[in-house]
Enzyme design. Structure first.
Site, PDB file in Angstrom:
ATOM      1  N   ARG A 184       0.836  -1.213   0.000  1.00  0.00           N
ATOM      2  CA  ARG A 184       0.000   0.000   0.000  1.00  0.00           C
ATOM      3  C   ARG A 184       0.871   1.264   0.000  1.00  0.00           C
ATOM      4  O   ARG A 184       0.560   2.249  -0.666  1.00  0.00           O
ATOM      5  CB  ARG A 184      -0.913  -0.029   1.223  1.00  0.00           C
ATOM      6  N   TYR A 223      -0.736 -12.843  -0.037  1.00  0.00           N
ATOM      7  CA  TYR A 223       0.003 -12.701  -1.301  1.00  0.00           C
ATOM      8  C   TYR A 223       1.326 -11.972  -1.095  1.00  0.00           C
ATOM      9  O   TYR A 223       1.467 -11.212  -0.138  1.00  0.00           O
ATOM     10  CB  TYR A 223      -0.840 -12.002  -2.374  1.00  0.00           C
ATOM     11  N   ASP A 272     -14.082   6.425  -0.478  1.00  0.00           N
ATOM     12  CA  ASP A 272     -14.742   5.892   0.720  1.00  0.00           C
ATOM     13  C   ASP A 272     -15.673   6.907   1.374  1.00  0.00           C
ATOM     14  O   ASP A 272     -16.569   6.522   2.126  1.00  0.00           O
ATOM     15  CB  ASP A 272     -13.695   5.468   1.764  1.00  0.00           C
TER      16      ASP A 272
HETATM   17  P1  FAD Z   1      -8.693   7.134   2.526  1.00  0.00           P
HETATM   18  O1  FAD Z   1      -7.610   6.284   1.970  1.00  0.00           O
HETATM   19  O2  FAD Z   1      -9.284   6.757   3.845  1.00  0.00           O
HETATM   20  O3  FAD Z   1      -8.106   8.614   2.631  1.00  0.00           O
HETATM   21  C1  FAD Z   1      -8.790   9.642   3.296  1.00  0.00           C
HETATM   22  C2  FAD Z   1      -7.781  10.725   3.670  1.00  0.00           C
HETATM   23  O4  FAD Z   1      -8.493  11.859   4.156  1.00  0.00           O
HETATM   24  C3  FAD Z   1      -6.835  10.290   4.782  1.00  0.00           C
HETATM   25  O5  FAD Z   1      -5.524  10.584   4.394  1.00  0.00           O
HETATM   26  C4  FAD Z   1      -7.283  11.124   5.974  1.00  0.00           C
HETATM   27  O6  FAD Z   1      -6.227  11.433   6.865  1.00  0.00           O
HETATM   28  C5  FAD Z   1      -7.829  12.368   5.283  1.00  0.00           C
HETATM   29  N1  FAD Z   1      -8.817  13.112   6.076  1.00  0.00           N
HETATM   30  C6  FAD Z   1      -9.864  12.608   6.765  1.00  0.00           C
HETATM   31  N2  FAD Z   1     -10.563  13.598   7.363  1.00  0.00           N
HETATM   32  C7  FAD Z   1      -9.937  14.771   7.039  1.00  0.00           C
HETATM   33  C8  FAD Z   1     -10.183  16.147   7.353  1.00  0.00           C
HETATM   34  N3  FAD Z   1     -11.207  16.521   8.134  1.00  0.00           N
HETATM   35  N4  FAD Z   1      -9.359  17.090   6.843  1.00  0.00           N
HETATM   36  C9  FAD Z   1      -8.303  16.719   6.047  1.00  0.00           C
HETATM   37  N5  FAD Z   1      -8.020  15.430   5.737  1.00  0.00           N
HETATM   38  C10 FAD Z   1      -8.831  14.459   6.209  1.00  0.00           C
HETATM   39  N6  FAD Z   1      -9.023  -1.501  -1.988  1.00  0.00           N
HETATM   40  C11 FAD Z   1      -8.511  -1.993  -3.149  1.00  0.00           C
HETATM   41  O7  FAD Z   1      -8.743  -1.407  -4.235  1.00  0.00           O
HETATM   42  N7  FAD Z   1      -7.724  -3.125  -3.146  1.00  0.00           N
HETATM   43  C12 FAD Z   1      -7.443  -3.804  -1.999  1.00  0.00           C
HETATM   44  O8  FAD Z   1      -6.734  -4.818  -2.031  1.00  0.00           O
HETATM   45  C13 FAD Z   1      -7.984  -3.309  -0.757  1.00  0.00           C
HETATM   46  N8  FAD Z   1      -7.721  -3.947   0.415  1.00  0.00           N
HETATM   47  C14 FAD Z   1      -8.258  -3.451   1.585  1.00  0.00           C
HETATM   48  C15 FAD Z   1      -8.008  -4.128   2.796  1.00  0.00           C
HETATM   49  C16 FAD Z   1      -8.557  -3.657   3.980  1.00  0.00           C
HETATM   50  C17 FAD Z   1      -8.313  -4.392   5.267  1.00  0.00           C
HETATM   51  C18 FAD Z   1      -9.361  -2.482   3.964  1.00  0.00           C
HETATM   52  C19 FAD Z   1      -9.963  -1.955   5.251  1.00  0.00           C
HETATM   53  C20 FAD Z   1      -9.592  -1.802   2.778  1.00  0.00           C
HETATM   54  C21 FAD Z   1      -9.056  -2.279   1.575  1.00  0.00           C
HETATM   55  N9  FAD Z   1      -9.282  -1.627   0.371  1.00  0.00           N
HETATM   56  C22 FAD Z   1      -8.777  -2.122  -0.809  1.00  0.00           C
HETATM   57  C23 FAD Z   1     -10.104  -0.397   0.321  1.00  0.00           C
HETATM   58  C24 FAD Z   1      -9.238   0.844   0.313  1.00  0.00           C
HETATM   59  O9  FAD Z   1      -8.310   0.807   1.382  1.00  0.00           O
HETATM   60  C25 FAD Z   1     -10.083   2.091   0.447  1.00  0.00           C
HETATM   61  O10 FAD Z   1     -11.228   1.981  -0.358  1.00  0.00           O
HETATM   62  C26 FAD Z   1      -9.280   3.323   0.003  1.00  0.00           C
HETATM   63  O11 FAD Z   1      -8.182   3.521   0.862  1.00  0.00           O
HETATM   64  C27 FAD Z   1     -10.179   4.564  -0.012  1.00  0.00           C
HETATM   65  O12 FAD Z   1      -9.419   5.678  -0.399  1.00  0.00           O
HETATM   66  P2  FAD Z   1      -9.928   7.141  -0.082  1.00  0.00           P
HETATM   67  O13 FAD Z   1      -8.903   8.046  -0.685  1.00  0.00           O
HETATM   68  O14 FAD Z   1     -11.336   7.289  -0.463  1.00  0.00           O
HETATM   69  O15 FAD Z   1      -9.908   7.256   1.521  1.00  0.00           O
END
Ligand code: FAD
Length: 382
Positions: free
Chosen positions: A109, A215, A294
Protein backbone atom coordinates in the site's frame (compact mmCIF):
# COMPACT_ATOMS: atom_id res chain seq x y z
CA UNK A 1 -16.32 37.88 -15.26
CA UNK A 2 -15.85 34.25 -16.29
CA UNK A 3 -12.87 32.62 -14.62
CA UNK A 4 -11.20 30.29 -17.11
CA UNK A 5 -8.92 28.21 -14.92
CA UNK A 6 -10.75 26.30 -12.21
CA UNK A 7 -9.26 25.78 -8.80
CA UNK A 8 -10.37 22.73 -6.88
CA UNK A 9 -9.78 21.92 -3.21
CA UNK A 10 -9.46 18.23 -2.40
CA UNK A 11 -9.91 17.13 1.19
CA UNK A 12 -7.79 14.06 1.95
CA UNK A 13 -4.54 12.80 0.42
CA UNK A 14 -5.45 9.10 0.36
CA UNK A 15 -5.59 6.99 -2.80
CA UNK A 16 -8.69 8.79 -4.05
CA UNK A 17 -7.59 12.34 -3.24
CA UNK A 18 -4.15 11.95 -4.78
CA UNK A 19 -5.50 10.28 -7.94
CA UNK A 20 -8.05 13.07 -8.26
CA UNK A 21 -5.33 15.69 -7.81
CA UNK A 22 -3.12 14.13 -10.48
CA UNK A 23 -6.02 13.61 -12.89
CA UNK A 24 -7.39 17.15 -12.48
CA UNK A 25 -3.94 18.69 -12.91
CA UNK A 26 -3.55 16.70 -16.11
CA UNK A 27 -6.79 18.33 -17.31
CA UNK A 28 -5.26 21.78 -16.65
CA UNK A 29 -7.15 22.42 -13.41
CA UNK A 30 -5.45 24.02 -10.38
CA UNK A 31 -5.59 21.77 -7.35
CA UNK A 32 -4.79 22.06 -3.66
CA UNK A 33 -4.98 18.94 -1.48
CA UNK A 34 -5.63 19.44 2.23
CA UNK A 35 -4.62 16.51 4.45
CA UNK A 36 -5.08 16.32 8.21
CA UNK A 37 -1.99 14.15 8.82
CA UNK A 38 1.29 15.89 9.64
CA UNK A 39 3.17 13.50 7.34
CA UNK A 40 2.54 10.48 5.17
CA UNK A 41 3.14 7.16 6.94
CA UNK A 42 3.82 3.86 5.23
CA UNK A 43 0.98 1.58 6.35
CA UNK A 44 1.86 -2.10 6.74
CA UNK A 45 -0.67 -3.42 4.27
CA UNK A 46 -0.97 -4.85 0.81
CA UNK A 47 -3.34 -3.69 -1.87
CA UNK A 48 -4.60 -5.46 -4.97
CA UNK A 49 -4.62 -3.14 -7.97
CA UNK A 50 -7.36 -4.33 -10.31
CA UNK A 51 -6.96 -4.07 -14.10
CA UNK A 52 -9.71 -1.43 -14.01
CA UNK A 53 -7.66 0.79 -11.68
CA UNK A 54 -4.53 0.16 -13.75
CA UNK A 55 -6.09 1.86 -16.79
CA UNK A 56 -6.21 5.08 -14.77
CA UNK A 57 -2.77 4.62 -13.23
CA UNK A 58 -1.31 3.92 -16.67
CA UNK A 59 -2.78 7.16 -18.05
CA UNK A 60 -1.09 8.98 -15.18
CA UNK A 61 2.26 7.48 -16.19
CA UNK A 62 2.66 5.03 -13.29
CA UNK A 63 2.55 1.67 -15.09
CA UNK A 64 6.28 1.09 -15.41
CA UNK A 65 7.00 2.15 -11.84
CA UNK A 66 4.26 -0.07 -10.44
CA UNK A 67 5.22 -3.09 -12.53
CA UNK A 68 8.73 -2.69 -11.15
CA UNK A 69 7.63 -2.52 -7.52
CA UNK A 70 4.75 -5.00 -7.31
CA UNK A 71 4.02 -8.70 -7.65
CA UNK A 72 2.43 -9.96 -10.89
CA UNK A 73 0.18 -12.90 -9.93
CA UNK A 74 -0.93 -15.67 -12.28
CA UNK A 75 -4.29 -15.79 -10.50
CA UNK A 76 -6.35 -15.10 -7.39
CA UNK A 77 -6.89 -18.63 -6.19
CA UNK A 78 -9.76 -19.53 -3.85
CA UNK A 79 -9.32 -22.59 -1.65
CA UNK A 80 -11.16 -24.48 1.04
CA UNK A 81 -9.86 -23.60 4.49
CA UNK A 82 -9.14 -27.17 5.58
CA UNK A 83 -8.68 -29.40 2.55
CA UNK A 84 -7.08 -26.83 0.26
CA UNK A 85 -9.48 -27.85 -2.53
CA UNK A 86 -9.55 -25.18 -5.25
CA UNK A 87 -13.03 -23.58 -5.28
CA UNK A 88 -12.35 -21.12 -8.09
CA UNK A 89 -9.12 -19.96 -9.69
CA UNK A 90 -9.62 -16.42 -10.97
CA UNK A 91 -6.99 -16.16 -13.68
CA UNK A 92 -4.89 -12.99 -13.98
CA UNK A 93 -1.39 -12.70 -15.47
CA UNK A 94 -1.14 -12.52 -19.26
CA UNK A 95 -4.65 -13.82 -20.08
CA UNK A 96 -6.30 -11.10 -17.96
CA UNK A 97 -3.96 -8.46 -19.34
CA UNK A 98 -4.99 -9.42 -22.86
CA UNK A 99 -8.68 -9.59 -21.96
CA UNK A 100 -8.90 -6.34 -20.00
CA UNK A 101 -6.04 -4.38 -21.55
CA UNK A 102 -4.18 -3.79 -18.28
CA UNK A 103 -2.35 -5.90 -15.68
CA UNK A 104 -3.54 -7.02 -12.23
CA UNK A 105 -0.85 -6.17 -9.66
CA UNK A 106 -0.31 -6.85 -5.96
CA UNK A 107 1.35 -3.94 -4.19
CA UNK A 108 2.54 -2.70 -0.87
CA UNK A 109 0.00 0.00 0.00
CA UNK A 110 2.88 2.36 0.81
CA UNK A 111 4.36 1.88 -2.67
CA UNK A 112 1.06 2.73 -4.39
CA UNK A 113 0.54 5.75 -2.17
CA UNK A 114 4.11 6.98 -2.77
CA UNK A 115 3.69 6.52 -6.53
CA UNK A 116 0.51 8.62 -6.49
CA UNK A 117 2.09 11.25 -4.23
CA UNK A 118 4.99 11.57 -6.71
CA UNK A 119 2.53 12.93 -9.28
CA UNK A 120 1.42 15.89 -7.15
CA UNK A 121 3.94 18.68 -6.52
CA UNK A 122 4.64 19.22 -2.82
CA UNK A 123 3.40 22.80 -2.99
CA UNK A 124 -0.06 21.52 -3.99
CA UNK A 125 -0.36 19.42 -0.81
CA UNK A 126 -1.05 21.10 2.54
CA UNK A 127 -0.34 18.64 5.32
CA UNK A 128 -1.57 19.25 8.87
CA UNK A 129 -4.77 20.83 7.53
CA UNK A 130 -7.85 19.28 9.15
CA UNK A 131 -11.03 20.58 7.60
CA UNK A 132 -13.62 21.65 10.15
CA UNK A 133 -15.92 23.94 8.18
CA UNK A 134 -17.34 24.57 4.69
CA UNK A 135 -19.37 27.58 3.61
CA UNK A 136 -20.82 28.34 0.17
CA UNK A 137 -20.10 31.97 -0.82
CA UNK A 138 -22.32 34.36 -2.76
CA UNK A 139 -19.70 34.33 -5.55
CA UNK A 140 -20.43 30.65 -6.12
CA UNK A 141 -17.11 29.69 -4.59
CA UNK A 142 -16.70 27.71 -1.38
CA UNK A 143 -14.86 28.75 1.78
CA UNK A 144 -12.92 26.15 3.74
CA UNK A 145 -12.03 26.41 7.42
CA UNK A 146 -9.32 24.35 9.08
CA UNK A 147 -8.73 23.31 12.68
CA UNK A 148 -5.86 25.78 13.18
CA UNK A 149 -8.03 28.69 12.03
CA UNK A 150 -6.59 28.88 8.50
CA UNK A 151 -9.09 29.44 5.67
CA UNK A 152 -9.07 28.98 1.91
CA UNK A 153 -11.43 29.31 -1.07
CA UNK A 154 -12.02 27.20 -4.15
CA UNK A 155 -14.37 26.87 -7.13
CA UNK A 156 -15.15 23.31 -6.10
CA UNK A 157 -14.51 21.08 -3.11
CA UNK A 158 -13.96 17.33 -3.41
CA UNK A 159 -14.43 15.39 -0.17
CA UNK A 160 -11.98 12.49 -0.50
CA UNK A 161 -11.75 12.27 3.27
CA UNK A 162 -12.53 8.61 3.82
CA UNK A 163 -15.15 6.60 5.72
CA UNK A 164 -15.62 9.21 8.44
CA UNK A 165 -15.87 12.07 5.94
CA UNK A 166 -16.50 15.48 7.48
CA UNK A 167 -17.48 16.78 4.06
CA UNK A 168 -20.29 14.23 3.95
CA UNK A 169 -21.37 15.37 7.38
CA UNK A 170 -21.49 19.01 6.27
CA UNK A 171 -23.57 18.04 3.26
CA UNK A 172 -25.98 15.53 4.73
CA UNK A 173 -25.56 15.46 8.51
CA UNK A 174 -24.47 12.58 10.72
CA UNK A 175 -25.27 9.03 9.72
CA UNK A 176 -23.95 5.83 11.27
CA UNK A 177 -21.50 3.61 9.40
CA UNK A 178 -22.61 0.00 9.10
CA UNK A 179 -20.31 -2.06 11.35
CA UNK A 180 -20.17 -5.60 10.03
CA UNK A 181 -19.33 -7.13 13.43
CA UNK A 182 -16.13 -8.37 11.85
CA UNK A 183 -12.53 -7.29 11.97
CA UNK A 184 -9.47 -7.63 9.78
CA UNK A 185 -6.07 -8.64 11.10
CA UNK A 186 -3.29 -7.78 8.69
CA UNK A 187 0.45 -7.47 8.34
CA UNK A 188 3.30 -7.23 5.85
CA UNK A 189 6.46 -9.07 6.86
CA UNK A 190 9.74 -10.31 5.31
CA UNK A 191 9.29 -13.59 3.42
CA UNK A 192 12.57 -14.92 4.86
CA UNK A 193 10.70 -15.47 8.13
CA UNK A 194 8.55 -18.11 6.41
CA UNK A 195 11.44 -20.59 6.62
CA UNK A 196 10.25 -23.20 4.17
CA UNK A 197 6.49 -22.54 4.36
CA UNK A 198 5.18 -22.48 0.78
CA UNK A 199 3.05 -19.49 -0.16
CA UNK A 200 0.74 -19.56 -3.17
CA UNK A 201 0.92 -16.49 -5.40
CA UNK A 202 -2.39 -15.02 -4.23
CA UNK A 203 -4.86 -17.12 -2.34
CA UNK A 204 -8.02 -16.66 -0.34
CA UNK A 205 -8.66 -19.45 2.14
CA UNK A 206 -12.42 -19.68 2.69
CA UNK A 207 -13.49 -20.89 6.14
CA UNK A 208 -16.99 -21.30 7.52
CA UNK A 209 -17.30 -17.88 9.16
CA UNK A 210 -13.86 -16.39 8.44
CA UNK A 211 -11.25 -16.16 5.72
CA UNK A 212 -7.68 -15.11 5.11
CA UNK A 213 -6.12 -13.68 1.93
CA UNK A 214 -2.35 -13.93 1.38
CA UNK A 215 0.00 -12.70 -1.30
CA UNK A 216 3.53 -11.39 -2.00
CA UNK A 217 3.78 -7.63 -2.51
CA UNK A 218 7.20 -7.41 -4.16
CA UNK A 219 8.36 -8.72 -7.56
CA UNK A 220 10.98 -10.93 -5.86
CA UNK A 221 8.42 -12.17 -3.27
CA UNK A 222 10.59 -10.72 -0.49
CA UNK A 223 7.59 -9.36 1.44
CA UNK A 224 4.39 -11.17 2.28
CA UNK A 225 0.97 -9.74 3.17
CA UNK A 226 -2.11 -11.29 4.66
CA UNK A 227 -5.45 -9.93 5.72
CA UNK A 228 -8.27 -11.75 7.51
CA UNK A 229 -11.96 -11.26 8.14
CA UNK A 230 -13.42 -12.81 11.26
CA UNK A 231 -16.19 -12.11 13.75
CA UNK A 232 -15.25 -9.93 16.72
CA UNK A 233 -18.37 -7.85 17.35
CA UNK A 234 -17.15 -6.32 20.59
CA UNK A 235 -14.17 -4.58 18.93
CA UNK A 236 -14.76 -1.13 17.47
CA UNK A 237 -11.47 0.69 16.62
CA UNK A 238 -11.72 1.91 13.05
CA UNK A 239 -8.07 2.82 12.50
CA UNK A 240 -5.08 1.49 10.57
CA UNK A 241 -2.75 1.76 13.59
CA UNK A 242 -4.33 -0.44 16.30
CA UNK A 243 -2.15 -3.43 17.16
CA UNK A 244 -3.57 -6.95 17.43
CA UNK A 245 -2.48 -10.02 19.38
CA UNK A 246 -0.77 -12.57 17.16
CA UNK A 247 -1.62 -15.42 19.56
CA UNK A 248 -5.34 -14.59 19.37
CA UNK A 249 -5.12 -14.52 15.59
CA UNK A 250 -3.32 -17.89 15.42
CA UNK A 251 -5.93 -19.45 17.68
CA UNK A 252 -8.72 -18.08 15.48
CA UNK A 253 -7.24 -19.94 12.48
CA UNK A 254 -6.35 -23.14 14.29
CA UNK A 255 -7.50 -26.06 12.15
CA UNK A 256 -6.93 -24.20 8.88
CA UNK A 257 -4.71 -25.73 6.17
CA UNK A 258 -1.02 -26.11 7.17
CA UNK A 259 -0.03 -23.32 4.72
CA UNK A 260 -2.23 -20.87 6.66
CA UNK A 261 -0.96 -22.01 10.04
CA UNK A 262 2.63 -21.84 8.76
CA UNK A 263 2.26 -18.26 7.62
CA UNK A 264 0.56 -17.20 10.86
CA UNK A 265 3.24 -18.95 12.91
CA UNK A 266 5.93 -17.00 11.03
CA UNK A 267 4.42 -13.54 11.24
CA UNK A 268 5.92 -11.42 14.03
CA UNK A 269 3.14 -8.87 14.66
CA UNK A 270 -0.27 -7.78 13.38
CA UNK A 271 -2.62 -4.82 13.25
CA UNK A 272 -6.37 -5.04 13.46
CA UNK A 273 -9.29 -2.85 12.43
CA UNK A 274 -13.04 -3.11 12.13
CA UNK A 275 -14.68 -3.73 8.79
CA UNK A 276 -17.35 -1.20 7.95
CA UNK A 277 -19.41 -0.22 4.94
CA UNK A 278 -22.55 1.70 4.02
CA UNK A 279 -25.63 1.22 1.94
CA UNK A 280 -25.24 3.17 -1.30
CA UNK A 281 -25.93 6.88 -0.66
CA UNK A 282 -28.68 8.53 -2.71
CA UNK A 283 -26.72 11.78 -2.99
CA UNK A 284 -23.00 12.54 -3.17
CA UNK A 285 -22.98 16.30 -3.47
CA UNK A 286 -24.63 19.66 -3.46
CA UNK A 287 -23.72 22.63 -5.67
CA UNK A 288 -19.94 22.95 -5.87
CA UNK A 289 -19.15 20.29 -3.24
CA UNK A 290 -18.95 16.59 -4.00
CA UNK A 291 -17.71 13.33 -2.44
CA UNK A 292 -15.30 10.73 -3.83
CA UNK A 293 -14.01 7.31 -2.73
CA UNK A 294 -14.74 5.89 0.72
CA UNK A 295 -16.38 9.19 1.70
CA UNK A 296 -19.39 8.23 -0.43
CA UNK A 297 -19.12 4.48 -1.06
CA UNK A 298 -17.20 2.68 1.70
CA UNK A 299 -17.29 -1.07 1.18
CA UNK A 300 -16.01 -4.29 2.68
CA UNK A 301 -12.65 -5.28 1.19
CA UNK A 302 -13.91 -8.64 -0.11
CA UNK A 303 -13.56 -7.76 -3.80
CA UNK A 304 -10.37 -5.70 -3.24
CA UNK A 305 -12.05 -2.84 -5.09
CA UNK A 306 -12.42 0.08 -2.61
CA UNK A 307 -9.35 1.99 -3.74
CA UNK A 308 -9.99 0.95 -7.33
CA UNK A 309 -13.43 2.60 -7.15
CA UNK A 310 -11.87 5.78 -5.71
CA UNK A 311 -9.30 5.75 -8.53
CA UNK A 312 -12.04 5.31 -11.14
CA UNK A 313 -14.05 8.13 -9.51
CA UNK A 314 -11.04 10.42 -9.87
CA UNK A 315 -10.68 9.74 -13.59
CA UNK A 316 -14.39 10.32 -14.26
CA UNK A 317 -14.38 13.50 -12.16
CA UNK A 318 -11.49 14.88 -14.21
CA UNK A 319 -13.27 14.04 -17.47
CA UNK A 320 -16.43 15.80 -16.29
CA UNK A 321 -14.59 18.95 -15.16
CA UNK A 322 -12.26 19.11 -18.16
CA UNK A 323 -12.82 22.39 -20.02
CA UNK A 324 -15.59 23.54 -17.67
CA UNK A 325 -15.81 27.17 -16.54
CA UNK A 326 -16.75 28.15 -13.01
CA UNK A 327 -20.46 28.46 -13.86
CA UNK A 328 -20.58 24.90 -15.15
CA UNK A 329 -19.17 23.27 -12.02
CA UNK A 330 -22.44 22.14 -10.35
CA UNK A 331 -23.65 20.51 -13.56
CA UNK A 332 -20.27 18.85 -14.18
CA UNK A 333 -20.24 17.45 -10.64
CA UNK A 334 -23.79 16.16 -11.06
CA UNK A 335 -22.67 14.44 -14.25
CA UNK A 336 -19.77 12.79 -12.40
CA UNK A 337 -22.15 11.51 -9.72
CA UNK A 338 -24.66 10.24 -12.26
CA UNK A 339 -21.86 8.40 -14.10
CA UNK A 340 -20.51 6.72 -10.98
CA UNK A 341 -23.39 5.82 -8.69
CA UNK A 342 -24.74 2.63 -10.29
CA UNK A 343 -21.34 1.04 -10.67
CA UNK A 344 -20.09 1.79 -7.17
CA UNK A 345 -23.43 0.70 -5.63
CA UNK A 346 -23.19 -2.62 -7.44
CA UNK A 347 -19.64 -3.16 -6.18
CA UNK A 348 -20.65 -2.19 -2.61
CA UNK A 349 -23.54 -4.67 -2.64
CA UNK A 350 -21.56 -7.48 -4.28
CA UNK A 351 -18.69 -6.97 -1.89
CA UNK A 352 -21.01 -7.13 1.13
CA UNK A 353 -22.19 -10.61 0.01
CA UNK A 354 -18.63 -11.91 0.33
CA UNK A 355 -18.99 -14.49 -2.42
CA UNK A 356 -16.52 -13.00 -4.93
CA UNK A 357 -14.38 -15.92 -6.12
CA UNK A 358 -15.93 -18.48 -3.77
CA UNK A 359 -17.37 -20.32 -6.75
CA UNK A 360 -17.61 -19.59 -10.47
CA UNK A 361 -17.51 -15.79 -10.74
CA UNK A 362 -17.82 -13.51 -13.76
CA UNK A 363 -15.09 -10.90 -13.25
CA UNK A 364 -15.55 -9.05 -16.57
CA UNK A 365 -17.90 -6.32 -15.33
CA UNK A 366 -15.41 -5.32 -12.64
CA UNK A 367 -12.02 -5.56 -14.33
CA UNK A 368 -13.23 -4.80 -17.87
CA UNK A 369 -14.29 -1.24 -17.00
CA UNK A 370 -12.07 1.58 -18.26
CA UNK A 371 -12.83 4.95 -16.65
CA UNK A 372 -10.97 6.77 -19.42
CA UNK A 373 -13.34 5.59 -22.12
CA UNK A 374 -16.54 4.61 -20.27
CA UNK A 375 -19.55 6.66 -21.41
CA UNK A 376 -20.36 9.69 -19.26
CA UNK A 377 -23.94 10.21 -18.09
CA UNK A 378 -26.03 12.90 -19.76
CA UNK A 379 -24.77 16.38 -18.98
CA UNK A 380 -27.88 17.09 -16.90
CA UNK A 381 -26.83 14.56 -14.30
CA UNK A 382 -29.24 13.35 -11.65
P1 FAD B 1 -8.69 7.13 2.53
O1 FAD B 1 -7.61 6.28 1.97
O2 FAD B 1 -9.28 6.76 3.85
O3 FAD B 1 -8.11 8.61 2.63
C1 FAD B 1 -8.79 9.64 3.30
C2 FAD B 1 -7.78 10.72 3.67
O4 FAD B 1 -8.49 11.86 4.16
C3 FAD B 1 -6.84 10.29 4.78
O5 FAD B 1 -5.52 10.58 4.39
C4 FAD B 1 -7.28 11.12 5.97
O6 FAD B 1 -6.23 11.43 6.86
C5 FAD B 1 -7.83 12.37 5.28
N1 FAD B 1 -8.82 13.11 6.08
C6 FAD B 1 -9.86 12.61 6.77
N2 FAD B 1 -10.56 13.60 7.36
C7 FAD B 1 -9.94 14.77 7.04
C8 FAD B 1 -10.18 16.15 7.35
N3 FAD B 1 -11.21 16.52 8.13
N4 FAD B 1 -9.36 17.09 6.84
C9 FAD B 1 -8.30 16.72 6.05
N5 FAD B 1 -8.02 15.43 5.74
C10 FAD B 1 -8.83 14.46 6.21
N6 FAD B 1 -9.02 -1.50 -1.99
C11 FAD B 1 -8.51 -1.99 -3.15
O7 FAD B 1 -8.74 -1.41 -4.24
N7 FAD B 1 -7.72 -3.12 -3.15
C12 FAD B 1 -7.44 -3.80 -2.00
O8 FAD B 1 -6.73 -4.82 -2.03
C13 FAD B 1 -7.98 -3.31 -0.76
N8 FAD B 1 -7.72 -3.95 0.42
C14 FAD B 1 -8.26 -3.45 1.59
C15 FAD B 1 -8.01 -4.13 2.80
C16 FAD B 1 -8.56 -3.66 3.98
C17 FAD B 1 -8.31 -4.39 5.27
C18 FAD B 1 -9.36 -2.48 3.96
C19 FAD B 1 -9.96 -1.95 5.25
C20 FAD B 1 -9.59 -1.80 2.78
C21 FAD B 1 -9.06 -2.28 1.57
N9 FAD B 1 -9.28 -1.63 0.37
C22 FAD B 1 -8.78 -2.12 -0.81
C23 FAD B 1 -10.10 -0.40 0.32
C24 FAD B 1 -9.24 0.84 0.31
O9 FAD B 1 -8.31 0.81 1.38
C25 FAD B 1 -10.08 2.09 0.45
O10 FAD B 1 -11.23 1.98 -0.36
C26 FAD B 1 -9.28 3.32 0.00
O11 FAD B 1 -8.18 3.52 0.86
C27 FAD B 1 -10.18 4.56 -0.01
O12 FAD B 1 -9.42 5.68 -0.40
P2 FAD B 1 -9.93 7.14 -0.08
O13 FAD B 1 -8.90 8.05 -0.69
O14 FAD B 1 -11.34 7.29 -0.46
O15 FAD B 1 -9.91 7.26 1.52
Amino acid sequence: MTRIRLDVAIIGAGMGGLTAAASLRKAGIDVTVYEQARQFTRLGAGIQIGCNAMHVLRALGLEQRLRGETFYPRSWNNRDWRTGEVLFDMIFGRPAEERYGAPYLLAHRGDLHAALASLVPADCIRLNHRLIGLEPLATGRVRLVFADGATAEADAVVGADGVNSVVRRFLFGDSELHFTGRIAYRTVFPARLLQGVTLDECVKWWGEDRHIVMYPVKPDRSEVYFVTSQPEPEFSAESWSTEGDVAVLRAAFDGFHPQVRGVLAACPAVHKRTLVDRDPLPRWGEGNVVLLGDACHPMTPYMAQGAAMAIEDAAILARCLDGIAHEGVPQALARYVATRQDRTARVQRTSRENRWGKGATDPDWVYGYNALTAPLADAGGS
